[in-house]
Design an enzyme around this catalytic site. Structure first.
Site, mmCIF file in Angstrom:
data_model
loop_
_atom_site.group_PDB
_atom_site.id
_atom_site.type_symbol
_atom_site.label_atom_id
_atom_site.label_comp_id
_atom_site.label_asym_id
_atom_site.label_seq_id
_atom_site.Cartn_x
_atom_site.Cartn_y
_atom_site.Cartn_z
ATOM 1 N N ASN A 123 0.869 -1.175 0.000
ATOM 2 C CA ASN A 123 0.000 0.000 0.000
ATOM 3 C C ASN A 123 0.915 1.236 0.000
ATOM 4 O O ASN A 123 1.470 1.599 1.033
ATOM 5 C CB ASN A 123 -0.883 -0.046 1.251
ATOM 6 C CG ASN A 123 -1.889 1.085 1.296
ATOM 7 O OD1 ASN A 123 -1.858 1.995 0.480
ATOM 8 N ND2 ASN A 123 -2.785 1.017 2.267
ATOM 9 N N ARG B 252 -2.558 -1.943 -3.469
ATOM 10 C CA ARG B 252 -3.783 -1.179 -3.219
ATOM 11 C C ARG B 252 -3.718 0.083 -4.064
ATOM 12 O O ARG B 252 -2.762 0.855 -3.980
ATOM 13 C CB ARG B 252 -3.875 -0.805 -1.750
ATOM 14 C CG ARG B 252 -5.116 -0.011 -1.513
ATOM 15 C CD ARG B 252 -5.189 0.579 -0.159
ATOM 16 N NE ARG B 252 -6.457 1.278 -0.062
ATOM 17 C CZ ARG B 252 -6.809 2.011 0.940
ATOM 18 N NH1 ARG B 252 -6.031 2.139 1.974
ATOM 19 N NH2 ARG B 252 -7.971 2.610 0.947
ATOM 20 N N HIS C 171 -12.905 3.379 -0.545
ATOM 21 C CA HIS C 171 -12.903 2.344 0.512
ATOM 22 C C HIS C 171 -13.612 1.070 0.042
ATOM 23 O O HIS C 171 -14.088 0.292 0.862
ATOM 24 C CB HIS C 171 -13.659 2.812 1.786
ATOM 25 C CG HIS C 171 -13.051 3.978 2.488
ATOM 26 N ND1 HIS C 171 -13.822 5.005 2.974
ATOM 27 C CD2 HIS C 171 -11.778 4.272 2.801
ATOM 28 C CE1 HIS C 171 -13.035 5.900 3.569
ATOM 29 N NE2 HIS C 171 -11.791 5.475 3.470
ATOM 30 N N HIS D 211 -17.982 2.488 7.045
ATOM 31 C CA HIS D 211 -16.530 2.523 7.274
ATOM 32 C C HIS D 211 -16.240 3.882 7.904
ATOM 33 O O HIS D 211 -16.281 4.916 7.225
ATOM 34 C CB HIS D 211 -15.800 2.354 5.933
ATOM 35 C CG HIS D 211 -14.303 2.442 6.038
ATOM 36 N ND1 HIS D 211 -13.470 1.374 5.830
ATOM 37 C CD2 HIS D 211 -13.492 3.479 6.332
ATOM 38 C CE1 HIS D 211 -12.215 1.734 5.997
ATOM 39 N NE2 HIS D 211 -12.201 3.033 6.308
ATOM 40 N N GLY E 226 -13.608 6.014 9.889
ATOM 41 C CA GLY E 226 -12.239 6.179 10.373
ATOM 42 C C GLY E 226 -11.845 7.632 10.232
ATOM 43 O O GLY E 226 -12.690 8.514 10.381
ATOM 44 N N ARG F 243 -11.768 16.182 6.740
ATOM 45 C CA ARG F 243 -12.510 16.473 5.512
ATOM 46 C C ARG F 243 -13.966 16.808 5.848
ATOM 47 O O ARG F 243 -14.530 16.235 6.780
ATOM 48 C CB ARG F 243 -12.465 15.259 4.573
ATOM 49 C CG ARG F 243 -11.132 15.075 3.902
ATOM 50 C CD ARG F 243 -11.025 13.754 3.183
ATOM 51 N NE ARG F 243 -10.308 12.768 3.967
ATOM 52 C CZ ARG F 243 -10.140 11.504 3.605
ATOM 53 N NH1 ARG F 243 -10.659 11.055 2.489
ATOM 54 N NH2 ARG F 243 -9.468 10.672 4.384
ATOM 55 N N ALA G 143 -11.040 11.355 16.864
ATOM 56 C CA ALA G 143 -12.329 11.241 17.569
ATOM 57 C C ALA G 143 -12.154 11.006 19.067
ATOM 58 O O ALA G 143 -13.020 11.385 19.860
ATOM 59 C CB ALA G 143 -13.137 10.113 16.949
ATOM 60 N N ARG G 144 -11.011 10.393 19.451
ATOM 61 C CA ARG G 144 -10.804 10.164 20.896
ATOM 62 C C ARG G 144 -10.592 11.477 21.630
ATOM 63 O O ARG G 144 -11.130 11.695 22.710
ATOM 64 C CB ARG G 144 -9.606 9.227 21.119
ATOM 65 C CG ARG G 144 -9.942 7.785 20.787
ATOM 66 C CD ARG G 144 -8.706 6.952 20.663
ATOM 67 N NE ARG G 144 -7.920 7.349 19.476
ATOM 68 C CZ ARG G 144 -6.976 6.627 18.928
ATOM 69 N NH1 ARG G 144 -6.657 5.474 19.458
ATOM 70 N NH2 ARG G 144 -6.327 7.033 17.855
ATOM 71 N N GLU H 130 -8.506 -4.911 4.623
ATOM 72 C CA GLU H 130 -8.353 -4.645 3.189
ATOM 73 C C GLU H 130 -7.182 -5.434 2.609
ATOM 74 O O GLU H 130 -7.244 -5.909 1.481
ATOM 75 C CB GLU H 130 -8.129 -3.142 2.968
ATOM 76 C CG GLU H 130 -9.387 -2.336 3.227
ATOM 77 C CD GLU H 130 -9.099 -0.883 3.534
ATOM 78 O OE1 GLU H 130 -8.601 -0.606 4.642
ATOM 79 O OE2 GLU H 130 -9.371 -0.027 2.686
HETATM 80 P P1 AMP Z 1 -8.730 4.795 10.960
HETATM 81 O O1 AMP Z 1 -8.592 5.870 9.936
HETATM 82 O O2 AMP Z 1 -9.561 3.642 10.516
HETATM 83 O O3 AMP Z 1 -7.415 4.371 11.546
HETATM 84 O O4 AMP Z 1 -9.543 5.446 12.192
HETATM 85 C C1 AMP Z 1 -9.057 6.534 12.915
HETATM 86 C C2 AMP Z 1 -10.174 7.074 13.830
HETATM 87 O O5 AMP Z 1 -10.582 6.016 14.713
HETATM 88 C C3 AMP Z 1 -9.716 8.227 14.696
HETATM 89 O O6 AMP Z 1 -10.705 9.244 14.721
HETATM 90 C C4 AMP Z 1 -9.603 7.594 16.060
HETATM 91 O O7 AMP Z 1 -9.912 8.517 17.082
HETATM 92 C C5 AMP Z 1 -10.661 6.521 16.016
HETATM 93 N N1 AMP Z 1 -10.347 5.490 17.015
HETATM 94 C C6 AMP Z 1 -9.304 4.638 17.007
HETATM 95 N N2 AMP Z 1 -9.308 3.875 18.124
HETATM 96 C C7 AMP Z 1 -10.363 4.276 18.859
HETATM 97 C C8 AMP Z 1 -10.907 3.906 20.130
HETATM 98 N N3 AMP Z 1 -10.342 2.953 20.849
HETATM 99 N N4 AMP Z 1 -12.022 4.549 20.552
HETATM 100 C C9 AMP Z 1 -12.591 5.508 19.818
HETATM 101 N N5 AMP Z 1 -12.127 5.922 18.619
HETATM 102 C C10 AMP Z 1 -11.036 5.318 18.143
#
Ligand code: AMP
Length: 400
Positions: free
Chosen positions: A7, A90, A178, A206, A208, A239, A282-283, A384
């Protein structure tokens, strides 16, 4: 059969090495800061992480280093390049022509070069990765495209109500992204329920840093929230997702912003980061909201509102709904987000078991719906790389 999955990003290159006969990842890793200085992190199953700074001038050097490590006496898993049967890449965008996973020959490479403009961040590094692998290995190089899952969409779902010329001459349309993740979790959902995908109406979420929602009817993607580029639909980390296009024209024409500045705003300064001013993660946003930050709470509400709208509209498009799947960083890990999304959705037949949801173990496939819920709510970790390895193995076997 052994498959190397690559990737490639603009300054990074992630890899996983699969033993497909035993369904195992033998090694994986990540090259970072390519073109700047370079560092590689490599993990062999059952061994501690290997991390080393390296002079990674470009993708050629990064691939060479990955191959050297895969053959290393201590950290390696093979003794010669002959033990790699094929490489899966990818690729975020397959344009109008590359509608399914394909072996990348000269013609495909030329076509990818011709569509770099419509995915400037993602396609050029993928091309670099493929070219570098072709130089070093004489095995099939397979491209697996994020867009190809959407090749089944009807024209009325992908044509924008713009002058039709823009589609015909410039291929401006909804492509969707995605796709490999949505395809993987939709097929896992059917397996989990012991059903055929052909008998299911599924909405896959999805969620993230980048997020998209897809409607999968009878095994085929019929609609998706991302569009021409990976910025449409719901609010994301940085975004904006969908906004009235007039807002962007207003920024340019009335507020005097440069188009580049606007591009920067919609891709890098919006979403969770833009609304909260706190973070794109998000955390962090959750923590701020818990500490009484009103804009952090507002951003969470905008996100939930957006996800609910898509689930409802996709149920309408499919004339029903059997399954909602949550996946990716937030979808897999944020129980509270899943609970908010599934609250007050009983009119659609969605009922969550809130305890099960809150206590669901991380990294596992789990059904978090209430026993009498008409619609199943599933948490499925995305994979993926495995999907890419599967497609690659299949095409490589046909190529023999
Ligand atoms: P990704 O792009 O799939 O890696 O997702 C990243 C997003 O997932 C970020 O906003 C993180 O804050 C959220 N995230 C990852 N682990 C956790 C968790 N344990 N609790 C809440 N949000 C999470």
């Amino acid at each position: 059969m052994n498959i190397l999955v690559i990737n490639s990003g603009s300054s990074s290159l992630k890899y996983q090495f699969f033993d497909m006969d035993n369904n195992k990842v033998l090694a994986k890793g990540n090259c970072e800061r390519i073109g700047i200085d370079g560092v590689i992190t490599h993990k062999k199953d059952g061994k501690e992480d290997y991390k080393k700074e390296a002079d990674l001038k470009g993708h050629d050097e990064a691939i060479q280093l990955v191959l050297d490590l895969l053959m290393d006496k201590e950290y390696g898993v093979i003794s010669s390049l002959d033990e790699i049967d094929a490489v899966g890449h990818r690729i975020a965008h397959g344009g109008e022509k590359l509608r399914q996973s394909s072996i990348i020959g000269d013609e495909e490479l030329k076509y990818l070069e011709s569509i770099q403009m419509i995915a400037p961040l993602h396609v050029p590094p993928a091309i670099k990765g493929i070219v570098a692998c072709k130089k070093l290995m004489d095995v099939p190089q397979v491209g697996v495209f994020d867009t190809s899952f959407y090749s089944t969409m009807e024209d009325y779902a992908y044509i924008y109500p713009l002058p039709y010329d823009l589609y015909e001459k410039h291929q401006i349309r909804r492509y969707g992204f995605h796709g490999t993740s949505h395809r993987y979790v939709a097929s896992r959902a059917a397996k989990m329920l012991g059903k055929d995908m052909k008998d299911l109406k599924i909405v896959t979420c999805h969620l993230g840093n980048g997020s998209s929602i897809t409607a999968v009817n009878q095994g085929k993607a019929v609609d998706t929230s991302m569009g021409f580029m990976p910025n449409d639909g719901i609010l994301m980390g940085t975004r904006c997702g969908a906004v009235d296009p007039s807002v962007l024209m207003y920024l340019i024409n009335s507020l005097g912003m440069d188009p580049k500045e606007v591009e920067d705003i919609i891709n890098k300064k919006s979403g969770l980061l833009g609304v909260t001013g706190v973070s794109s993660d998000a955390r962090d946003v959750r923590e701020a909201a818990e500490n009484g930050d009103a804009r952090a709470r507002l951003a969470e509400k905008i996100l939930v509102h957006g996800i609910k709208k898509f689930i409802g509209s996709y149920a309408a498009e499919m004339n029903g709904l059997d399954v909602v799947v949550f996946t990716a960083g937030l979808g897999e890990n944020s129980a509270i987000l899943r609970e908010w999304v599934c609250t007050d959705m009983d009119f659609l037949g969605i009922q969550m078991d809130n305890d099960k949801n809150a206590n669901s173990p991380r990294g596992q496939e789990i059904d978090v719906s209430a026993a009498d819920s008409k619609v199943k709510v599933l948490v499925i970790p995305t994979n993926e790389e495995y999907m890419i390895a599967l497609d690659t193995a299949e095409l490589a076997a046909q190529d023999k």
